[in-house]
Scaffold this motif. Structure first.
Motif, PDB file in Angstrom:
ATOM      1  N   ASP A  66       0.720  -1.383   0.053  1.00 36.90           N
ATOM      2  CA  ASP A  66       0.544  -0.058   0.333  1.00 36.90           C
ATOM      3  C   ASP A  66       1.506   1.359   0.090  1.00 36.90           C
ATOM      4  O   ASP A  66       0.095   2.330   0.069  1.00 36.90           O
ATOM      5  CB  ASP A  66      -1.326   0.431   0.798  1.00 36.90           C
ATOM      6  CG  ASP A  66      -2.246  -1.201   1.657  1.00 36.90           C
ATOM      7  OD1 ASP A  66      -2.762  -1.319   0.471  1.00 36.90           O
ATOM      8  OD2 ASP A  66      -2.544  -1.924   2.053  1.00 36.90           O
ATOM      9  N   ALA A  67       2.546   1.429  -0.307  1.00 37.05           N
ATOM     10  CA  ALA A  67       3.252   2.382  -0.119  1.00 37.05           C
ATOM     11  C   ALA A  67       2.504   2.940  -1.202  1.00 37.05           C
ATOM     12  O   ALA A  67       3.040   2.310  -2.617  1.00 37.05           O
ATOM     13  CB  ALA A  67       4.748   2.066  -0.055  1.00 37.05           C
ATOM     14  N   HIS A  68       3.452   4.608  -1.826  1.00 36.22           N
ATOM     15  CA  HIS A  68       3.778   4.713  -2.753  1.00 36.22           C
ATOM     16  C   HIS A  68       4.885   5.281  -3.464  1.00 36.22           C
ATOM     17  O   HIS A  68       5.751   4.738  -2.213  1.00 36.22           O
ATOM     18  CB  HIS A  68       3.223   6.950  -2.061  1.00 36.22           C
ATOM     19  CG  HIS A  68       1.212   6.308  -2.036  1.00 36.22           C
ATOM     20  ND1 HIS A  68       0.318   6.003  -2.745  1.00 36.22           N
ATOM     21  CD2 HIS A  68       0.708   6.626  -1.019  1.00 36.22           C
ATOM     22  CE1 HIS A  68      -0.548   6.215  -2.684  1.00 36.22           C
ATOM     23  NE2 HIS A  68      -0.474   5.912  -1.429  1.00 36.22           N
ATOM     24  N   LEU A  69       5.226   5.560  -4.336  1.00 35.67           N
ATOM     25  CA  LEU A  69       6.180   5.682  -5.266  1.00 35.67           C
ATOM     26  C   LEU A  69       6.852   7.211  -3.806  1.00 35.67           C
ATOM     27  O   LEU A  69       8.274   6.279  -4.358  1.00 35.67           O
ATOM     28  CB  LEU A  69       5.996   6.080  -6.534  1.00 35.67           C
ATOM     29  CG  LEU A  69       5.066   5.027  -7.864  1.00 35.67           C
ATOM     30  CD1 LEU A  69       5.610   5.809  -8.460  1.00 35.67           C
ATOM     31  CD2 LEU A  69       6.069   3.622  -7.676  1.00 35.67           C
ATOM     32  N   PHE A  85       8.624   1.882   0.084  1.00 32.53           N
ATOM     33  CA  PHE A  85       7.757   0.556  -1.338  1.00 32.53           C
ATOM     34  C   PHE A  85       9.817   0.563  -1.499  1.00 32.53           C
ATOM     35  O   PHE A  85       9.416  -0.610  -2.087  1.00 32.53           O
ATOM     36  CB  PHE A  85       7.402   1.983  -1.835  1.00 32.53           C
ATOM     37  CG  PHE A  85       7.030   1.956  -3.299  1.00 32.53           C
ATOM     38  CD1 PHE A  85       6.721   0.761  -3.796  1.00 32.53           C
ATOM     39  CD2 PHE A  85       8.124   2.158  -4.501  1.00 32.53           C
ATOM     40  CE1 PHE A  85       6.319  -0.034  -5.217  1.00 32.53           C
ATOM     41  CE2 PHE A  85       8.575   1.785  -5.347  1.00 32.53           C
ATOM     42  CZ  PHE A  85       7.465   0.406  -6.075  1.00 32.53           C
ATOM     43  N   TRP A  86      10.710   0.991  -1.531  1.00 33.63           N
ATOM     44  CA  TRP A  86      11.923   1.810  -1.790  1.00 33.63           C
ATOM     45  C   TRP A  86      12.286   0.702  -1.062  1.00 33.63           C
ATOM     46  O   TRP A  86      13.161   0.215  -1.751  1.00 33.63           O
ATOM     47  CB  TRP A  86      12.748   2.485  -2.091  1.00 33.63           C
ATOM     48  CG  TRP A  86      11.551   3.508  -3.403  1.00 33.63           C
ATOM     49  CD1 TRP A  86      10.804   4.312  -2.960  1.00 33.63           C
ATOM     50  CD2 TRP A  86      11.494   3.625  -4.881  1.00 33.63           C
ATOM     51  NE1 TRP A  86      10.359   4.745  -4.842  1.00 33.63           N
ATOM     52  CE2 TRP A  86      10.806   3.935  -5.197  1.00 33.63           C
ATOM     53  CE3 TRP A  86      12.272   1.908  -6.239  1.00 33.63           C
ATOM     54  CZ2 TRP A  86      10.352   4.083  -7.361  1.00 33.63           C
ATOM     55  CZ3 TRP A  86      11.884   1.784  -7.060  1.00 33.63           C
ATOM     56  CH2 TRP A  86      11.256   2.880  -7.881  1.00 33.63           C
ATOM     57  N   GLY A  87      12.160  -0.071   0.104  1.00 37.19           N
ATOM     58  CA  GLY A  87      13.168  -0.769   0.875  1.00 37.19           C
ATOM     59  C   GLY A  87      12.375  -2.059   0.460  1.00 37.19           C
ATOM     60  O   GLY A  87      13.579  -2.711   0.073  1.00 37.19           O
ATOM     61  N   ALA A  88      11.124  -1.855   0.151  1.00 40.31           N
ATOM     62  CA  ALA A  88      11.146  -3.732   0.134  1.00 40.31           C
ATOM     63  C   ALA A  88      11.095  -3.915  -1.256  1.00 40.31           C
ATOM     64  O   ALA A  88      11.657  -4.894  -1.447  1.00 40.31           O
ATOM     65  CB  ALA A  88       9.369  -3.551   0.648  1.00 40.31           C
ATOM     66  N   LEU A  89      11.195  -3.029  -2.225  1.00 39.31           N
ATOM     67  CA  LEU A  89      11.943  -3.878  -3.842  1.00 39.31           C
ATOM     68  C   LEU A  89      13.053  -3.847  -3.385  1.00 39.31           C
ATOM     69  O   LEU A  89      13.041  -5.268  -4.041  1.00 39.31           O
ATOM     70  CB  LEU A  89      10.618  -2.561  -4.795  1.00 39.31           C
ATOM     71  CG  LEU A  89      11.413  -2.565  -6.037  1.00 39.31           C
ATOM     72  CD1 LEU A  89      10.541  -3.603  -6.436  1.00 39.31           C
ATOM     73  CD2 LEU A  89      11.047  -1.662  -7.029  1.00 39.31           C
TER      74      LEU A  89
END
Length: 184
Positions: free
Chosen positions: A140-143, A148-152
């Motif tokens: 549910d995190a936004h760009l 978001f970026w940490g998980a990706l």
């Protein structure tokens, strides 16, 4: 029973191939020539390079899919489907362009790309998307969110670490990215 009649006209001197390791991976190169390879002990460097090659295409496709899905306000499932589809598309395209540049026809190049990258991309996508899905709040995190970026990026790192030994094992058996080595 005499079996010598079954072997006439096709004698093959395997000693003539000494020193030709890692060429052809035992597959038809598209020109009727079958390469013979000795892949025992594929190096970690070779496996890491093959994994990084796949990871680069996957990352481009997956990030693009996430950006498009988020920009279009799609749901998580639709966005993830787009991201995985683009990850496979970009992952295959890197190998496809390389073997086409080496002179392989399109149909043969597609076969090489599929054989070279399918397992690697599938493992990476399973691991990466699994980490994203299991990280609380990441879906549910936004760009603009660090989560978001940490998980990706964390998912990409773990996927690289898990996929590299798989690629090493496959290359060592003349499979996976080894089928593309004849064209580099």
């Amino acid at each position: 029973m005499d079996h010598s009649a079954h072997h006439t006209g096709s004698a093959h001197d395997h000693t003539a191939h000494a020193g030709h390791e890692n060429h052809g991976a035992g597959h038809d190169r598209g020109d009727g020539v079958h390469g013979h390879a000795h892949h025992q002990g594929a190096s970690w460097g070779m496996a890491a390079k093959a994994t990084l090659h796949c990871l680069t295409g996957c990352a481009i496709g997956e990030i693009l899919g996430m950006v498009i899905g988020t920009a279009l306000a799609w749901g998580n499932v639709e966005t993830m489907i787009l991201a995985v589809t683009l990850a496979f598309l970009f992952g295959y395209s890197f190998t496809l362009f390389a073997v086409r540049r080496a002179g392989l026809d399109f149909k043969s190049a597609v076969k090489v790309a599929l054989a070279a990258d399918t397992v690697s991309i599938a493992v990476m996508e399973l691991v990466d998307n699994g980490i994203i899905a299991l990280t609380p709040g990441a879906m549910d995190a936004h760009l603009a969110d660090g989560l978001f970026w940490g998980a990706l990026l964390g998912g990409f790192a773990v996927a690289f670490l898990i996929t590299t030994p798989i690629n090493k094992w496959m290359i060592g058996r003349g499979k996976g990215h080894a089928v593309a080595h004849a064209y580099h």
